[in-house]
Scaffold this motif. Sequence first.
Motif, PDB file in Angstrom:
ATOM      1  N   ALA A 102       0.831  -1.205   0.000  1.00 52.74           N
ATOM      2  CA  ALA A 102       0.000   0.000   0.000  1.00 52.74           C
ATOM      3  C   ALA A 102       0.866   1.255   0.000  1.00 52.74           C
ATOM      4  O   ALA A 102       1.973   1.255   0.517  1.00 52.74           O
ATOM      5  CB  ALA A 102      -0.904   0.005   1.231  1.00 52.74           C
ATOM      6  N   LYS A 103       0.321   2.303  -0.607  1.00 48.69           N
ATOM      7  CA  LYS A 103       1.050   3.580  -0.632  1.00 48.69           C
ATOM      8  C   LYS A 103       0.871   4.330   0.683  1.00 48.69           C
ATOM      9  O   LYS A 103       1.712   5.134   1.046  1.00 48.69           O
ATOM     10  CB  LYS A 103       0.563   4.424  -1.804  1.00 48.69           C
ATOM     11  N   ARG A 104      -0.216   4.070   1.368  1.00 47.56           N
ATOM     12  CA  ARG A 104      -0.474   4.713   2.657  1.00 47.56           C
ATOM     13  C   ARG A 104      -0.783   3.633   3.687  1.00 47.56           C
ATOM     14  O   ARG A 104      -1.385   2.611   3.377  1.00 47.56           O
ATOM     15  CB  ARG A 104      -1.702   5.631   2.568  1.00 47.56           C
ATOM     16  N   ALA A 105      -0.375   3.898   4.922  1.00 42.27           N
ATOM     17  CA  ALA A 105      -0.680   2.963   6.013  1.00 42.27           C
ATOM     18  C   ALA A 105      -2.183   3.000   6.299  1.00 42.27           C
ATOM     19  O   ALA A 105      -2.804   4.063   6.261  1.00 42.27           O
ATOM     20  CB  ALA A 105       0.106   3.336   7.255  1.00 42.27           C
ATOM     21  N   ARG A 106      -2.750   1.836   6.557  1.00 40.56           N
ATOM     22  CA  ARG A 106      -4.173   1.750   6.876  1.00 40.56           C
ATOM     23  C   ARG A 106      -4.342   0.987   8.187  1.00 40.56           C
ATOM     24  O   ARG A 106      -3.527   0.153   8.534  1.00 40.56           O
ATOM     25  CB  ARG A 106      -4.927   1.009   5.775  1.00 40.56           C
ATOM     26  N   CYS A 107      -5.419   1.278   8.872  1.00 39.29           N
ATOM     27  CA  CYS A 107      -5.757   0.567  10.100  1.00 39.29           C
ATOM     28  C   CYS A 107      -6.840  -0.460   9.789  1.00 39.29           C
ATOM     29  O   CYS A 107      -7.678  -0.243   8.902  1.00 39.29           O
ATOM     30  CB  CYS A 107      -6.273   1.539  11.166  1.00 39.29           C
ATOM     31  N   PHE A 108      -6.808  -1.555  10.499  1.00 39.31           N
ATOM     32  CA  PHE A 108      -7.768  -2.624  10.274  1.00 39.31           C
ATOM     33  C   PHE A 108      -8.342  -3.099  11.594  1.00 39.31           C
ATOM     34  O   PHE A 108      -7.646  -3.134  12.610  1.00 39.31           O
ATOM     35  CB  PHE A 108      -7.088  -3.843   9.624  1.00 39.31           C
ATOM     36  N   ASP A 109      -9.594  -3.487  11.571  1.00 44.80           N
ATOM     37  CA  ASP A 109     -10.192  -4.254  12.650  1.00 44.80           C
ATOM     38  C   ASP A 109     -10.334  -5.657  12.107  1.00 44.80           C
ATOM     39  O   ASP A 109     -10.875  -5.860  11.014  1.00 44.80           O
ATOM     40  CB  ASP A 109     -11.577  -3.718  13.029  1.00 44.80           C
ATOM     41  N   LEU A 110      -9.847  -6.608  12.839  1.00 45.22           N
ATOM     42  CA  LEU A 110      -9.872  -7.992  12.397  1.00 45.22           C
ATOM     43  C   LEU A 110     -10.597  -8.832  13.443  1.00 45.22           C
ATOM     44  O   LEU A 110     -10.244  -8.777  14.625  1.00 45.22           O
ATOM     45  CB  LEU A 110      -8.443  -8.502  12.202  1.00 45.22           C
ATOM     46  N   VAL A 111     -11.587  -9.565  13.021  1.00 47.65           N
ATOM     47  CA  VAL A 111     -12.321 -10.435  13.919  1.00 47.65           C
ATOM     48  C   VAL A 111     -12.072 -11.871  13.482  1.00 47.65           C
ATOM     49  O   VAL A 111     -12.283 -12.223  12.320  1.00 47.65           O
ATOM     50  CB  VAL A 111     -13.837 -10.125  13.893  1.00 47.65           C
ATOM     51  N   ILE A 112     -11.609 -12.676  14.416  1.00 52.20           N
ATOM     52  CA  ILE A 112     -11.340 -14.092  14.140  1.00 52.20           C
ATOM     53  C   ILE A 112     -12.192 -14.912  15.089  1.00 52.20           C
ATOM     54  O   ILE A 112     -12.246 -14.635  16.294  1.00 52.20           O
ATOM     55  CB  ILE A 112      -9.843 -14.414  14.327  1.00 52.20           C
ATOM     56  N   ASP A 113     -12.857 -15.915  14.545  1.00 54.48           N
ATOM     57  CA  ASP A 113     -13.710 -16.764  15.371  1.00 54.48           C
ATOM     58  C   ASP A 113     -12.912 -17.423  16.489  1.00 54.48           C
ATOM     59  O   ASP A 113     -11.756 -17.794  16.316  1.00 54.48           O
ATOM     60  CB  ASP A 113     -14.366 -17.858  14.524  1.00 54.48           C
ATOM     61  N   SER A 114     -13.562 -17.566  17.627  1.00 53.88           N
ATOM     62  CA  SER A 114     -12.963 -18.259  18.757  1.00 53.88           C
ATOM     63  C   SER A 114     -13.588 -19.629  18.903  1.00 53.88           C
ATOM     64  O   SER A 114     -14.682 -19.893  18.399  1.00 53.88           O
ATOM     65  CB  SER A 114     -13.197 -17.479  20.054  1.00 53.88           C
ATOM     66  N   GLU A 115     -12.882 -20.475  19.626  1.00 53.74           N
ATOM     67  CA  GLU A 115     -13.360 -21.832  19.873  1.00 53.74           C
ATOM     68  C   GLU A 115     -13.226 -22.112  21.364  1.00 53.74           C
ATOM     69  O   GLU A 115     -12.254 -21.720  21.998  1.00 53.74           O
ATOM     70  CB  GLU A 115     -12.494 -22.821  19.087  1.00 53.74           C
ATOM     71  N   ILE A 116     -14.217 -22.771  21.914  1.00 53.93           N
ATOM     72  CA  ILE A 116     -14.154 -23.202  23.309  1.00 53.93           C
ATOM     73  C   ILE A 116     -13.841 -24.690  23.317  1.00 53.93           C
ATOM     74  O   ILE A 116     -14.509 -25.480  22.647  1.00 53.93           O
ATOM     75  CB  ILE A 116     -15.479 -22.954  24.047  1.00 53.93           C
ATOM     76  N   VAL A 117     -12.809 -25.059  24.064  1.00 53.16           N
ATOM     77  CA  VAL A 117     -12.461 -26.467  24.238  1.00 53.16           C
ATOM     78  C   VAL A 117     -12.810 -26.833  25.672  1.00 53.16           C
ATOM     79  O   VAL A 117     -12.156 -26.392  26.623  1.00 53.16           O
ATOM     80  CB  VAL A 117     -10.962 -26.715  23.945  1.00 53.16           C
ATOM     81  N   GLY A 118     -13.893 -27.595  25.817  1.00 50.88           N
ATOM     82  CA  GLY A 118     -14.340 -28.012  27.137  1.00 50.88           C
ATOM     83  C   GLY A 118     -13.451 -29.116  27.697  1.00 50.88           C
ATOM     84  O   GLY A 118     -13.102 -30.057  26.986  1.00 50.88           O
ATOM     85  N   ARG A 119     -13.045 -28.953  28.944  1.00 49.26           N
ATOM     86  CA  ARG A 119     -12.203 -29.946  29.605  1.00 49.26           C
ATOM     87  C   ARG A 119     -12.768 -30.248  30.987  1.00 49.26           C
ATOM     88  O   ARG A 119     -13.903 -29.909  31.295  1.00 49.26           O
ATOM     89  CB  ARG A 119     -10.763 -29.424  29.667  1.00 49.26           C
ATOM     90  N   GLU A 120     -11.963 -30.864  31.837  1.00 48.85           N
ATOM     91  CA  GLU A 120     -12.419 -31.350  33.144  1.00 48.85           C
ATOM     92  C   GLU A 120     -12.826 -30.252  34.126  1.00 48.85           C
ATOM     93  O   GLU A 120     -13.535 -30.527  35.091  1.00 48.85           O
ATOM     94  CB  GLU A 120     -11.309 -32.174  33.805  1.00 48.85           C
ATOM     95  N   SER A 121     -12.426 -29.025  33.925  1.00 56.11           N
ATOM     96  CA  SER A 121     -12.662 -27.970  34.915  1.00 56.11           C
ATOM     97  C   SER A 121     -14.059 -27.355  34.863  1.00 56.11           C
ATOM     98  O   SER A 121     -14.385 -26.498  35.692  1.00 56.11           O
ATOM     99  CB  SER A 121     -11.628 -26.859  34.757  1.00 56.11           C
ATOM    100  N   THR A 122     -14.884 -27.773  33.919  1.00 51.37           N
ATOM    101  CA  THR A 122     -16.229 -27.211  33.834  1.00 51.37           C
ATOM    102  C   THR A 122     -17.268 -28.320  33.841  1.00 51.37           C
ATOM    103  O   THR A 122     -17.040 -29.418  33.353  1.00 51.37           O
ATOM    104  CB  THR A 122     -16.412 -26.352  32.565  1.00 51.37           C
ATOM    105  N   GLY A 123     -18.413 -28.009  34.419  1.00 53.40           N
ATOM    106  CA  GLY A 123     -19.511 -28.964  34.503  1.00 53.40           C
ATOM    107  C   GLY A 123     -20.768 -28.245  34.972  1.00 53.40           C
ATOM    108  O   GLY A 123     -20.824 -27.011  35.013  1.00 53.40           O
ATOM    109  N   LYS A 124     -21.759 -29.008  35.348  1.00 52.19           N
ATOM    110  CA  LYS A 124     -23.004 -28.431  35.844  1.00 52.19           C
ATOM    111  C   LYS A 124     -22.744 -27.597  37.083  1.00 52.19           C
ATOM    112  O   LYS A 124     -21.902 -27.937  37.906  1.00 52.19           O
ATOM    113  CB  LYS A 124     -24.007 -29.532  36.202  1.00 52.19           C
ATOM    114  N   ALA A 125     -23.507 -26.522  37.212  1.00 46.43           N
ATOM    115  CA  ALA A 125     -23.351 -25.640  38.368  1.00 46.43           C
ATOM    116  C   ALA A 125     -23.666 -26.387  39.656  1.00 46.43           C
ATOM    117  O   ALA A 125     -24.594 -27.189  39.716  1.00 46.43           O
ATOM    118  CB  ALA A 125     -24.271 -24.433  38.228  1.00 46.43           C
ATOM    119  N   ALA A 126     -22.894 -26.095  40.689  1.00 49.13           N
ATOM    120  CA  ALA A 126     -23.067 -26.756  41.969  1.00 49.13           C
ATOM    121  C   ALA A 126     -24.459 -26.524  42.550  1.00 49.13           C
ATOM    122  O   ALA A 126     -25.028 -27.430  43.140  1.00 49.13           O
ATOM    123  CB  ALA A 126     -22.009 -26.260  42.962  1.00 49.13           C
TER     124      ALA A 126
END
Length: 170
Positions: A137-161
């Motif tokens: 580019a001839k001029r600097a530009r600013c960008f907003d970038l959105v990238i999808d997130s992923e949740i990886v469920g493991r042993e530390s989460t479960g039904k609420a007490a």
Amino acid sequence: TQFGWLGGSEHRQRSDSRWIALVGALRLRGLQIEPKFCQWARGADRLDGRQAAEQMLSAAGGIKMPTAWICFNGMMARGAVNFLLSEGLRIPRDLSLAAFDQTSILSDEAPSITGASADPEEIGRAAGELLLEQSEAKRARCFDLVIDSEIVGRESTGKAAVARGKAPGA
């Protein structure tokens, strides 16, 4: 439906943006975090997570604790989990805990910790593309970038007490 926050690197951009995202996501579901269940640490390592968890338990002063804790990162989450286990709490039976990243510390020790983040390879690819575009580019530009997130469920989460009839600290 009751959440706690263990925040790290207080008032830095990443910390603030994760906090804002969490509050916004909860608000969309009609939920919120009570200020007394928010602990902020200056740093963001295991010791900071341990200290923030200790402060959270102290701040509760015998009242019913949140059943779900969200941590700024995996290092803090691991420190918090280790402290909570040493205090006799059972994870996820007494409370669930998740982190804002996918570092290997989440799965290297037991119990493994649920985490959410964007794919690092996708972030790298997108950053590379933006750098290449900027270099052409001839001029600097600013960008907003959105990238999808992923949740990886493991042993530390479960039904609420509370769903099981027992709330932590009750």
